[in-house]
Design a protein around this motif. Structure first.
Motif, PDB file in Angstrom:
ATOM      1  N   GLU A  17     -40.891 -19.611  15.038  1.00 37.65           N
ATOM      2  CA  GLU A  17     -40.037 -18.636  14.365  1.00 37.65           C
ATOM      3  C   GLU A  17     -39.754 -17.440  15.269  1.00 37.65           C
ATOM      4  N   ARG A  38     -39.893 -20.850   2.723  1.00 37.85           N
ATOM      5  CA  ARG A  38     -40.210 -21.372   4.052  1.00 37.85           C
ATOM      6  C   ARG A  38     -38.957 -21.697   4.858  1.00 37.85           C
ATOM      7  N   THR A  39     -37.849 -21.927   4.197  1.00 41.29           N
ATOM      8  CA  THR A  39     -36.610 -22.251   4.907  1.00 41.29           C
ATOM      9  C   THR A  39     -35.650 -21.056   4.934  1.00 41.29           C
ATOM     10  N   VAL A  85     -40.156 -13.653   9.257  1.00 42.72           N
ATOM     11  CA  VAL A  85     -38.850 -14.277   9.061  1.00 42.72           C
ATOM     12  C   VAL A  85     -37.914 -13.386   8.245  1.00 42.72           C
ATOM     13  N   ARG A  97     -37.134 -18.260  17.858  1.00 41.09           N
ATOM     14  CA  ARG A  97     -35.792 -18.270  17.286  1.00 41.09           C
ATOM     15  C   ARG A  97     -35.241 -16.854  17.120  1.00 41.09           C
ATOM     16  N   ARG A 104     -46.195 -14.421   7.922  1.00 39.43           N
ATOM     17  CA  ARG A 104     -45.060 -15.254   8.334  1.00 39.43           C
ATOM     18  C   ARG A 104     -43.793 -14.861   7.594  1.00 39.43           C
ATOM     19  N   HIS A 158     -46.931 -17.377  15.020  1.00 38.45           N
ATOM     20  CA  HIS A 158     -45.836 -18.219  14.540  1.00 38.45           C
ATOM     21  C   HIS A 158     -44.796 -18.326  15.654  1.00 38.45           C
ATOM     22  N   SER A 173     -46.998 -11.861  14.910  1.00 38.85           N
ATOM     23  CA  SER A 173     -45.840 -12.660  15.336  1.00 38.85           C
ATOM     24  C   SER A 173     -46.227 -13.805  16.260  1.00 38.85           C
ATOM     25  N   LEU A 221     -35.219 -18.627   7.171  1.00 41.05           N
ATOM     26  CA  LEU A 221     -34.557 -18.490   8.462  1.00 41.05           C
ATOM     27  C   LEU A 221     -33.555 -19.628   8.689  1.00 41.05           C
ATOM     28  N   ASP A 222     -33.908 -20.825   8.212  1.00 42.19           N
ATOM     29  CA  ASP A 222     -33.012 -21.976   8.383  1.00 42.19           C
ATOM     30  C   ASP A 222     -31.681 -21.746   7.662  1.00 42.19           C
ATOM     31  N   THR A 278     -34.229 -29.075   9.432  1.00 44.44           N
ATOM     32  CA  THR A 278     -34.765 -28.901  10.781  1.00 44.44           C
ATOM     33  C   THR A 278     -34.103 -29.859  11.760  1.00 44.44           C
TER      34      THR A 278
END
Length: 915
Positions: free
Chosen positions: A787, A713-714, A753, A790, A749, A784, A781, A716-717, A680
């Motif tokens: 997200e 959880r990551t 993503v 982004r 969520r 969150h 949506s 999208l990252d 992050t």
């Protein structure tokens, strides 16, 4: 009391303050704090007298030590005279008060819920005549009532209600942190002491007068009471009373002790029963809640008791009378009184248990069972500390070694959950022969995990204990086995080690139905949600239906399961109410986890400042109680907040702090979070190569590493970092892996993503547009926002390149607005730069909503969805009145005049800006 008020001297400044307090328009609160006997009660009578002259109705209550562990006992006294007004409230508020009056077995309301109801009740009662609430001996009030009184006392401005609380300065109280204004009541000056003594006891010989002044040391009650005692005791010759250095309250007990000893046996026994049960604490207290003394006229005649003018009941003249009655009784007399009181309260479980515990000497299994039942009742009502005491006493009274060991183990277990790790260890050590028992393993494993993060040895120890119970032939549900199973699952979660988890699954699989359904939820949610999380959200929802019967650790564990499937928001009000209930006398260790969960939900919904404050509150608790695991866990979440808010230096500092502690211990749950903080932080800086390296440290592209809770959880990252570093193939592979794993079927969520990742990596423009729309219009949506923003940003960039600058402005505007509202500066600037590239010189504010704050916007959305003000308040932790005030400001901003028009007004806003 009237004579004391009439001759009150040396209190001119305090009287002026209290007179101004009453005369001042509007509601206020005030705490009078001083030593026993210093004159607080006289000042209380003064303020009541002034209030009466100003047309106030006075309602009195008094804290009673015997009731200090009984939830809502003190509040009951205040509310009892307002019963008629309660009946005028709506059904919702009446149901809240039913819990206080013992007419309902529902889950006790939170401090906020009950406090709001009490404020409404007081407002209704004060609409007819202003109210003065006076509370004497507030230090003995139960924690639940103190919480509500403090909440109410801080919010009386603008009302016609005043609250005065009297506290002893030598005893700690929940009011110490209530942040209410205080007026210290100190001892009298030498001059004022002489004036009071000469007024009430004129003509004393000089030596006696000097002796009284020296012994009283400015204590008003001593000045009033000591002279006749000195004369009767033949001390006029100038001998000193008692022993040098003895505190004044102890010396004053000699005054009352002489009168008590002169009473007949029957009267003294009656006084003792009343004192032990908190009888006659104050005038006007409701009947039926405490023992009512009878046949005590002799005690009233000698000044030990007064008569309540409203009920005719005997009441103790001063708290010192009650304590002296108890201290001057023999142990046998006290036990006999307790035994009788246990019979009087045979229908009140906790009160009966209190008296049985004090009346019984020899082992008695029937009494021990009652104490254990009282402990179970106290536990679900936020009284875990009381439960530990009752279970410890139950163990002492157990007739068999097995029952004694079991109850000590339960006491140790609850002590651990109460944040008392040292006491938990002591309880295990105090139980002869239970050092290696399964119940002792529960405690030692719990301590090892939470005190020092020892996941390796604690996993081996607990695993072996479960195996031993299995091999011993346990063939039915067992409380200790369940505790061991849940602890093993918690250890496995923190370890996040694939081998340990697989061994855990294998062991629990062999236990079959011996593992409760709730534990199976934890097993599936806490470990590998990608592979085992389908349908968990529905199972959690069904489990929460029985919330009223759940122990606090049950609520906590279900909350953790809800976090893993991203459904925390709907349970946050439950968690907040449980925190409010448990934080003073309950399961404090579970409060720490609940604060983590509340913090996580605040992060998810974009309340980042609030999340930081929640984290700091949790950090204070974990540090104070030396729960190292929870301390570093809290630091990890605070690091995530710092990274989101662009506080790079702070984020990296916390990342390093947590990683240095957790990695050598093998606490994979936390090291994954530190990797997520690094991801992050790097994304916020625009360092996509570093972000990619951190992300693949959690899981490689194209797979979701088993038992790595941050892997999904990551998502999208990793995809964004890969795209920005020219790794389009890896990004696409990872997005398709999420689709194959059916992440959208696990949580809202993950659906958002996954669709976003697929859209970002799609090569076909039509497919990408369809997926972007699917993500942006997902019904959850808006829950969150980070997200979603982004995804808006990515969508806008693609549209600018494929359909032109004009088409890109709306999603880029939405992204920039959201990032700015959240407080993500680097993301805001990135979206603004993209927006400027479309030819827009500044943010294009969304129609109608430009003037709304984030909180106003959220309240408007919830109101438009059909939620009541109360439901919105529970969701956002606001009072219904505050919600109403926000809506009052929202309507003119939207150009509407009624709630019914909200949906249409919000519908004019594109995309995610309406419910």
């Amino acid at each position: 009391m009237e004579s004391v008020v009439a001759t009150m001297v040396g209190r001119e400044s305090e009287q002026e303050v209290l007179s101004a307090f009453v005369a001042d328009p509007g509601g206020r609160s005030l705490v009078l704090r001083g030593d026993t006997g210093v004159g607080k009660s006289a000042l209380l009578e003064h303020v009541a007298d002034v209030a009466s002259r100003h047309g106030y109705r006075t309602i009195r209550a008094a804290g009673v030590e015997a009731e200090s562990e009984l939830p809502f006992a003190g509040l009951h006294q205040f509310l009892y005279p307002l019963l008629s007004s309660i009946d005028q409230l709506d059904d919702t508020h009446r149901k809240v008060f039913d819990v206080v009056f013992g007419r309902s077995q529902e889950t006790p309301p939170s401090v906020m819920t009950l406090g709001i109801a009490v404020l409404d009740l007081l407002s209704l009662a004060a609409s007819q005549e202003p109210l003065l609430l006076v509370l004497d001996d507030g230090q003995w009030m139960d924690a639940s009532s103190i919480g509500v009184c403090g909440f109410v006392g801080r919010r009386l401005t603008g009302s016609s209600v005043k609250l005065v609380v009297v506290l002893r300065s030598d005893l700690p109280s929940g009011f110490d942190t209530a942040a209410l204004p205080e007026l210290p009541v100190t001892t009298l000056s030498e001059k004022a002491s002489e004036q009071l003594l000469d007024t009430r006891h004129p003509g004393l010989d000089p030596r006696t007068r000097r002796l009284v002044l020296d012994e009283a040391q400015g204590n008003a009650l001593a000045l009033l009471e000591l002279p006749p005692y000195v004369r009767r005791a033949g001390r006029a010759s100038g001998e000193r009373l008692g022993y040098t250095g003895i505190p004044l309250p102890v010396r004053l007990q000699q005054v009352y002790g002489a009168r008590i000893e002169a009473l007949g046996d029957g009267v003294r026994a009656e006084l003792l029963r009343g004192a032990l049960d908190g009888a006659g604490a104050t005038a006007g207290s409701p009947r039926g809640t405490r023992y009512r003394m009878t046949g005590a006229d002799e005690a009233a005649d000698c000044g030990l008791l007064d008569i309540d003018p409203l009920t005719g009941d005997f009441i103790f003249r001063h708290p010192l009378v009650r304590s002296t009655v108890v201290q001057t009784a023999t142990p046998n007399e006290r036990r006999a009184a307790h035994a009788m009181l246990a019979q009087v309260h045979r229908d009140d479980l906790e009160r009966r248990a209190t008296h049985l515990a004090a009346s019984t000497i020899d082992p008695d299994e029937e009494v021990a069972a009652v104490l254990e039942a009282a402990a179970e009742s106290a536990t679900v009502q936020g009284g875990a500390l009381s439960a530990v005491a009752w279970l410890t006493r139950a163990a002492e009274l157990s007739e068999s070694h097995e029952e004694r060991s079991r109850r000590l183990g339960s006491a140790a277990y609850i002590a651990g959950h109460s944040g008392q790790l040292d006491q938990a260890r002591q309880l295990i050590r105090s139980g002869s022969g239970i050092g290696d028992s399964p119940s002792s393993v529960v405690t030692s494993g719990y301590v090892a995990l939470f005190e020092d993060g020892d996941v390796r040895s604690s996993h081996r120890q607990v695993f072996a204990a479960i195996e031993s119970m299995r091999d011993a032939g346990v063939n039915e549900r067992d409380e200790i086995l369940t505790r061991l199973v849940d602890l093993l699952l918690a250890i496995s979660q923190y370890a996040s080690d694939e081998t340990a988890w697989e061994r855990t699954h294998e062991l629990l699989g062999g236990l079959g139905d011996l593992v409760p359904s709730h534990s199976r939820i934890f097993e599936d949610a806490w470990g590998d949600v990608v592979r085992r999380g389908a349908g968990v959200d529905e199972r959690v929802e069904r489990a929460f239906v029985g919330l009223a019967d759940l122990e606090p650790w049950g609520v906590t564990r279900l909350g953790v399961a809800a976090y893993h499937v991203d459904t925390l928001s709907q349970y946050r009000p439950h968690l907040q109410r449980t925190v409010d209930r448990e934080v003073e006398t309950g399961a404090l260790a579970d409060v720490m986890t609940m604060l983590h969960l509340i913090m996580l939900d605040q992060i998810a919904v974009g309340e980042w400042d609030e999340a930081g404050r929640t984290g700091q509150r949790c950090l204070e608790l974990t540090t104070a109680h030396q729960h190292d695991l929870f301390t570093y866990h809290t630091h990890a979440y605070l690091g995530q907040v710092a990274a989101l808010q662009g506080d790079i230096e702070r984020a990296r500092e916390l990342q390093s702090l947590v990683d240095t502690w957790a990695r050598p211990r093998g606490v994979g749950f936390l090291t994954q979070i530190t990797d997520a903080i690094g991801t992050t932080t790097a994304l916020a800086e625009g360092d996509y190569e570093a972000a990619y390296l951190h992300a693949i440290g959690i899981t490689p592209p194209g797979v979701f590493r088993p038992y790595a809770h941050q892997a999904s959880r990551t998502l999208l990252d990793l995809v964004e970092a890969a795209l920005h570093t020219g790794r389009a193939e890896q990004a696409r592979t990872h997005a398709l892996a999420a689709q194959r794993a059916d992440l959208p079927g696990i949580s809202p969520r993950l659906a958002l993503v996954t669709y976003g990742a697929l859209a970002m990596t799609a090569t076909d423009p039509g497919e990408a547009e369809t997926l972007y729309r699917k993500a942006e219009t997902h019904p959850h949506s808006a829950n969150h926002p980070f997200e979603l923003a982004r995804i808006h940003l990515s969508h806008g960039i693609r549209l600018r390149h494929t359909q032109g600058r004009k088409a890109a402005r709306l999603p880029l505007t939405l992204a920039a607005e959201t990032f700015e509202r959240l407080g993500a500066p680097s993301w805001t600037e990135r979206a603004r730069a993209e927006l400027r590239a479309t030819g827009a010189s500044a943010l294009a504010p969304s129609a109608h909503l430009a003037a709304l704050t984030w909180q106003e916007r959220r309240i408007a959305e919830l109101a438009a969805s059909g939620l009541t003000n109360k439901e919105i308040g529970q969701r956002m932790h606001l009072s219904p009145r505050t919600v109403s005030s926000h809506l009052y400001r929202v309507f003119p901003k939207l150009g509407i005049t009624a709630r019914a028009a909200l949906r249409d007004a919000l519908a004019k806003v594109p995309g995610d800006q309406h419910v």
